[in-house]
Design a protein around this motif. Structure first.
Motif, PDB file in Angstrom:
ATOM      1  N   ASP A  34      -0.624  18.332   1.837  1.00  0.00           N
ATOM      2  CA  ASP A  34       0.698  18.270   1.224  1.00  0.00           C
ATOM      3  C   ASP A  34       1.213  19.697   1.004  1.00  0.00           C
ATOM      4  O   ASP A  34       0.536  20.514   0.384  1.00  0.00           O
ATOM      5  CB  ASP A  34       0.577  17.536  -0.125  1.00  0.00           C
ATOM      6  CG  ASP A  34       1.921  17.213  -0.739  1.00  0.00           C
ATOM      7  OD1 ASP A  34       2.807  18.077  -0.681  1.00  0.00           O
ATOM      8  OD2 ASP A  34       2.072  16.104  -1.271  1.00  0.00           O
ATOM      9  N   TYR A  55      -8.196  12.066   0.669  1.00  0.00           N
ATOM     10  CA  TYR A  55      -8.477  10.790   1.330  1.00  0.00           C
ATOM     11  C   TYR A  55      -9.582  10.969   2.369  1.00  0.00           C
ATOM     12  O   TYR A  55      -9.539  11.907   3.167  1.00  0.00           O
ATOM     13  CB  TYR A  55      -7.231  10.256   2.025  1.00  0.00           C
ATOM     14  CG  TYR A  55      -6.148   9.794   1.097  1.00  0.00           C
ATOM     15  CD1 TYR A  55      -6.215   8.548   0.494  1.00  0.00           C
ATOM     16  CD2 TYR A  55      -5.047  10.595   0.824  1.00  0.00           C
ATOM     17  CE1 TYR A  55      -5.209   8.123  -0.360  1.00  0.00           C
ATOM     18  CE2 TYR A  55      -4.047  10.178  -0.035  1.00  0.00           C
ATOM     19  CZ  TYR A  55      -4.132   8.933  -0.625  1.00  0.00           C
ATOM     20  OH  TYR A  55      -3.152   8.506  -1.461  1.00  0.00           O
ATOM     21  N   TYR A 103      -6.507  13.120   4.701  1.00  0.00           N
ATOM     22  CA  TYR A 103      -5.254  13.686   4.178  1.00  0.00           C
ATOM     23  C   TYR A 103      -5.529  14.219   2.780  1.00  0.00           C
ATOM     24  O   TYR A 103      -6.348  13.657   2.039  1.00  0.00           O
ATOM     25  CB  TYR A 103      -4.158  12.604   4.131  1.00  0.00           C
ATOM     26  CG  TYR A 103      -2.789  13.103   3.740  1.00  0.00           C
ATOM     27  CD1 TYR A 103      -1.933  13.657   4.684  1.00  0.00           C
ATOM     28  CD2 TYR A 103      -2.332  13.013   2.428  1.00  0.00           C
ATOM     29  CE1 TYR A 103      -0.669  14.110   4.337  1.00  0.00           C
ATOM     30  CE2 TYR A 103      -1.072  13.469   2.065  1.00  0.00           C
ATOM     31  CZ  TYR A 103      -0.244  14.014   3.030  1.00  0.00           C
ATOM     32  OH  TYR A 103       1.002  14.464   2.681  1.00  0.00           O
ATOM     33  N   ALA A 105      -3.528  15.052  -0.645  1.00  0.00           N
ATOM     34  CA  ALA A 105      -2.259  14.869  -1.353  1.00  0.00           C
ATOM     35  C   ALA A 105      -2.312  15.571  -2.708  1.00  0.00           C
ATOM     36  O   ALA A 105      -3.380  15.795  -3.277  1.00  0.00           O
ATOM     37  CB  ALA A 105      -1.973  13.383  -1.550  1.00  0.00           C
ATOM     38  N   GLU A 269       5.799  13.392  -3.190  1.00  0.00           N
ATOM     39  CA  GLU A 269       5.299  14.557  -2.475  1.00  0.00           C
ATOM     40  C   GLU A 269       4.641  14.195  -1.146  1.00  0.00           C
ATOM     41  O   GLU A 269       4.475  15.057  -0.286  1.00  0.00           O
ATOM     42  CB  GLU A 269       4.289  15.325  -3.343  1.00  0.00           C
ATOM     43  CG  GLU A 269       4.822  15.812  -4.684  1.00  0.00           C
ATOM     44  CD  GLU A 269       5.802  16.963  -4.553  1.00  0.00           C
ATOM     45  OE1 GLU A 269       6.066  17.396  -3.412  1.00  0.00           O
ATOM     46  OE2 GLU A 269       6.320  17.422  -5.582  1.00  0.00           O
ATOM     47  N   SER A 270       4.245  12.930  -0.996  1.00  0.00           N
ATOM     48  CA  SER A 270       3.549  12.488   0.213  1.00  0.00           C
ATOM     49  C   SER A 270       4.255  11.273   0.796  1.00  0.00           C
ATOM     50  O   SER A 270       4.979  10.572   0.085  1.00  0.00           O
ATOM     51  CB  SER A 270       2.090  12.117  -0.107  1.00  0.00           C
ATOM     52  OG  SER A 270       1.409  13.181  -0.726  1.00  0.00           O
ATOM     53  N   TYR A 274       0.491   7.512   2.123  1.00  0.00           N
ATOM     54  CA  TYR A 274      -0.541   8.385   1.571  1.00  0.00           C
ATOM     55  C   TYR A 274      -0.271   8.763   0.128  1.00  0.00           C
ATOM     56  O   TYR A 274      -1.018   9.546  -0.452  1.00  0.00           O
ATOM     57  CB  TYR A 274      -0.685   9.651   2.433  1.00  0.00           C
ATOM     58  CG  TYR A 274      -1.442   9.383   3.709  1.00  0.00           C
ATOM     59  CD1 TYR A 274      -2.834   9.378   3.725  1.00  0.00           C
ATOM     60  CD2 TYR A 274      -0.772   9.093   4.888  1.00  0.00           C
ATOM     61  CE1 TYR A 274      -3.532   9.098   4.880  1.00  0.00           C
ATOM     62  CE2 TYR A 274      -1.455   8.814   6.049  1.00  0.00           C
ATOM     63  CZ  TYR A 274      -2.837   8.820   6.047  1.00  0.00           C
ATOM     64  OH  TYR A 274      -3.526   8.536   7.198  1.00  0.00           O
ATOM     65  N   ASP A 275       0.780   8.227  -0.462  1.00  0.00           N
ATOM     66  CA  ASP A 275       1.010   8.447  -1.886  1.00  0.00           C
ATOM     67  C   ASP A 275      -0.066   7.685  -2.651  1.00  0.00           C
ATOM     68  O   ASP A 275      -0.201   6.467  -2.498  1.00  0.00           O
ATOM     69  CB  ASP A 275       2.397   7.938  -2.275  1.00  0.00           C
ATOM     70  CG  ASP A 275       2.722   8.220  -3.734  1.00  0.00           C
ATOM     71  OD1 ASP A 275       2.070   7.590  -4.601  1.00  0.00           O
ATOM     72  OD2 ASP A 275       3.616   9.018  -4.007  1.00  0.00           O
TER      73      ASP A 275
END
Length: 320
Positions: A34, A55, A103, A105, A269-270, A274-275
């Protein structure tokens, strides 16, 4: 029609990505991060730590947990296949290079949504005047559990049953980890009252009270499961929200949790996929819980006006 073509095009693109085997960045040397994390680290001149949610690729959460220093790892968020941790510039570089990191975040700050002094607009917006009130034999929410993720709950008469026992039947503190129920922010008790207040604290004069107007919630016999995720200043973290949602899913049968209220918001923000909180809301919906979220208070000044998790497609998002 343009929106429809866009959706179809996006679906075809997703199909191509899946056919190629996994996420679009699967062949990259490192997992995507991010951008807000990099900005915050740069602002800290390389010495600051930033809270993140990492993640794992499917099936590799245990491998990820084993790689992270326990002193910097806050929690394992198994519900969304991730862990929350504190990173520096150097530890972030190590993390994103791991083959089983999907990912990274931002563990964004969350905060409670404010309220107006009158419920007239709210009542009109939700069509409350068209519903048979509980006093006239309408539904009152009896036996239904509502999980409220907020600043906590105070012991007030409006949340008592007819026998005097509290209808706040469940309590978990994800902020200070205290055993006894409290609300040091006030916002949670306000939300509890909107949902399940029975009007006991605003009895009209003809019923022995001192009020000229009685205020009841929309489901004055429902039970509240209070999950504290905000501190005394109305602040929290996405990871606490995820942990609270996971707890509610596990205990949904015990408390008959049919509804979850999240009057808490965080910046987007994602991507929604992926939030962290959006992912947890998805899991709650799939477990049979109706999730109601606040849209946020930013209006036209926010990112599209809707904040997380109100931007989740599985949530019922409410704004006024």
């Amino acid at each position: 029609m343009k929106a429809r073509f866009f959706v179809i095009g996006a679906a075809l693109l997703l199909a191509v990505v899946l056919a190629l085997g996994g996420t679009a960045w699967a062949d990259q040397a490192s997992a995507p991060v991010d951008p807000s994390i990099l900005t915050e680290l740069d602002a800290g001149n390389g010495v600051a730590t930033v809270p993140v949610i990492v993640y794992a690729t499917p099936g590799h959460l245990d491998d990820l947990i084993a790689e992270i220093n326990p002193a910097t790892m806050d929690d394992s968020l198994t519900l969304i296949g991730a862990v929350s941790a504190d990173v520096t510039s150097s530890s972030l570089a190590t993390l994103e290079a791991l083959p089983y990191v999907d990912y990274i975040a931002a563990d964004v700050p969350t905060f409670g949504t404010d309220y107006t002094s009158s419920l007239d607009v709210t009542n009109a917006a939700i069509g409350l005047g068209n519903i048979t009130p509980p006093t006239a034999g309408g539904l009152d929410g009896h036996g239904v559990g509502v999980a409220v993720l907020d600043s906590g709950s105070a012991d007030v008469a409006d949340l008592d049953a007819r026998n005097g026992q509290s209808r706040v039947v469940g309590w978990v503190d994800f902020v200070n980890h205290r055993r006894n129920m409290y609300d040091d922010g006030g916002h949670g008790t306000f939300v509890d009252g909107l949902i399940a207040g029975n009007g006991a604290m605003s009895l009209p004069i003809d019923q022995g009270g001192k009020a000229t107007v009685q205020y009841r919630g929309v489901a004055p016999a429902a039970n509240i499961v209070s999950l504290k995720v905000l501190d005394s200043h109305g602040q929290g973290r996405a990871s606490s929200l995820v942990a609270a949602i996971a707890w509610a899913i596990v205990h949904r049968s015990q408390y008959n949790i049919r509804v979850m209220n999240i009057s808490v918001e965080g910046e987007v923000e994602s991507p929604a996929a992926y939030d962290p909180v959006d992912r947890a809301v998805d899991a709650a919906w799939k477990a049979g819980i109706v999730v109601v979220c606040a849209a946020g208070n930013e209006g036209d000044f926010g990112q599209g006006g809707i904040l997380s998790p109100g931007n989740d497609p599985y949530a019922i998002t409410v704004g006024a």
